[in-house]
Design a protein around this motif. Structure first.
Motif, PDB file in Angstrom:
ATOM      1  N   ARG A  38       0.842  -1.198   0.000  1.00 16.76           N
ATOM      2  CA  ARG A  38       0.000   0.000   0.000  1.00 16.76           C
ATOM      3  C   ARG A  38       0.878   1.250   0.000  1.00 16.76           C
ATOM      4  O   ARG A  38       2.022   1.223   0.442  1.00 16.76           O
ATOM      5  CB  ARG A  38      -0.895   0.031   1.244  1.00 16.76           C
ATOM      6  CG  ARG A  38      -1.950  -1.066   1.267  1.00 16.76           C
ATOM      7  CD  ARG A  38      -2.775  -0.998   2.549  1.00 16.76           C
ATOM      8  NE  ARG A  38      -1.985  -1.366   3.723  1.00 16.76           N
ATOM      9  CZ  ARG A  38      -1.539  -0.532   4.634  1.00 16.76           C
ATOM     10  NH1 ARG A  38      -1.783   0.783   4.524  1.00 16.76           N
ATOM     11  NH2 ARG A  38      -0.845  -0.965   5.669  1.00 16.76           N
ATOM     12  N   THR A  39       0.330   2.338  -0.472  1.00 18.34           N
ATOM     13  CA  THR A  39       1.046   3.604  -0.456  1.00 18.34           C
ATOM     14  C   THR A  39       0.976   4.212   0.931  1.00 18.34           C
ATOM     15  O   THR A  39      -0.100   4.310   1.527  1.00 18.34           O
ATOM     16  CB  THR A  39       0.440   4.584  -1.477  1.00 18.34           C
ATOM     17  OG1 THR A  39       0.540   4.016  -2.788  1.00 18.34           O
ATOM     18  CG2 THR A  39       1.182   5.915  -1.449  1.00 18.34           C
ATOM     19  N   ARG A  87       5.401   3.981  -2.184  1.00 22.19           N
ATOM     20  CA  ARG A  87       4.913   2.610  -2.253  1.00 22.19           C
ATOM     21  C   ARG A  87       6.073   1.688  -2.586  1.00 22.19           C
ATOM     22  O   ARG A  87       6.786   1.907  -3.569  1.00 22.19           O
ATOM     23  CB  ARG A  87       3.826   2.487  -3.321  1.00 22.19           C
ATOM     24  CG  ARG A  87       3.257   1.072  -3.462  1.00 22.19           C
ATOM     25  CD  ARG A  87       2.278   1.013  -4.615  1.00 22.19           C
ATOM     26  NE  ARG A  87       1.752  -0.337  -4.789  1.00 22.19           N
ATOM     27  CZ  ARG A  87       1.070  -0.738  -5.868  1.00 22.19           C
ATOM     28  NH1 ARG A  87       0.823   0.124  -6.845  1.00 22.19           N
ATOM     29  NH2 ARG A  87       0.629  -1.980  -5.960  1.00 22.19           N
TER      30      ARG A  87
END
Length: 253
Positions: A38-39, A87
């Motif tokens: 995930r970012t 990310r």
């Protein structure tokens, strides 16, 4: 290449250990690994690095940490800038936490399916991936945010492994470890119930009952509550002798 966070935060490449350069860089890397693809926003990373007191140069420093990590990883492991965050795209890289999760899920599923030897083996292998406390050389802010959940996962796996070993008849060997765990986690009822079961099956009914009474006293003194359903059922089974025929998973689930 391999990532490790279940202990000191490290990157291993061709058998060589890289401790990264300082606590802040290790924290940035560990947070990105835990994000699982995930970012992570600059804001989140800033909280993990400095809590509520970031320096005026926080954005520039995060950029520097990310750039240094990117150089260490090389082009085959992209660390990309996405709007106001980063990310880490590393699904193909072995990671101790990812392997722990995979082994844990397989072991607990085997336990539920009554495949006890397989459960014990998978859960034992999962626990062996830990090299001490997780994130040990990251910032206190990241540790406070992430370690409790990681530790809870480890304890659940440890409980599952002990349960499988009990079902396989290894109760006498488990008593020293369970005694230590009950002393370390006195209000964790499952460890106490498993110790009671191991003691009773080792023909130590009086010690099993004493273990229950100690737990009842601690719960009353510390929390003002009575033992939960798990301890109560185990106590009743010890009194009635059902522990000889009742499997541990029937007591603890």
């Amino acid at each position: 290449m391999e990532f490790r966070i279940l202990g000191p935060v490290r990157i291993w490449t061709d058998g060589q250990e890289d401790a990264l350069s300082g606590t802040k860089q290790r924290t940035t890397f560990a947070a990105l690994v835990l994000a699982g693809g995930r970012t992570l926003s600059d804001e989140h990373l800033s909280r993990m690095l400095w809590d509520d007191n970031p320096p005026n140069t926080a954005g520039a420093q995060i950029h520097t940490y990310a750039s240094r990590i990117r150089r260490r990883l090389g082009a085959e492991v992209p660390l990309v800038r996405i709007r106001s965050g980063y990310r880490l795209m590393a699904d193909q890289i072995p990671c101790d936490y990812t392997e722990f999760t995979h082994r844990s899920q397989a072991g607990l599923q085997a336990l539920r399916g009554q495949e006890y030897e397989r459960a014990a083996q998978q859960l034992r292998t999962a626990l062996a991936l830990w090299r001490g406390e997780a994130l040990v050389d990251a910032t206190d802010h990241l540790i406070d945010a992430e370690r409790p959940q990681l530790e809870e996962e480890r304890l659940e796996v440890l409980e599952g492994w002990i349960e499988a070993e009990l079902i396989l008849g290894r109760h006498r060997q488990l008593i020293p470890e369970l005694t230590r765990l009950v002393a370390q986690y006195p209000m964790r009822e499952r460890f106490r119930a498993l110790l009671m079961t191991a003691l009773y099956r080792s023909e130590r009914q009086a010690d099993a009952l004493s273990t229950y009474l100690d737990g009842r006293r601690i719960l009353a003194d510390e929390l003002g509550v009575e033992p939960g359903r798990l301890l109560a059922r185990t106590y009743e089974a010890v009194l009635s002798g059902e522990v000889r025929t009742l499997m541990p998973h029937q007591l603890v689930h």
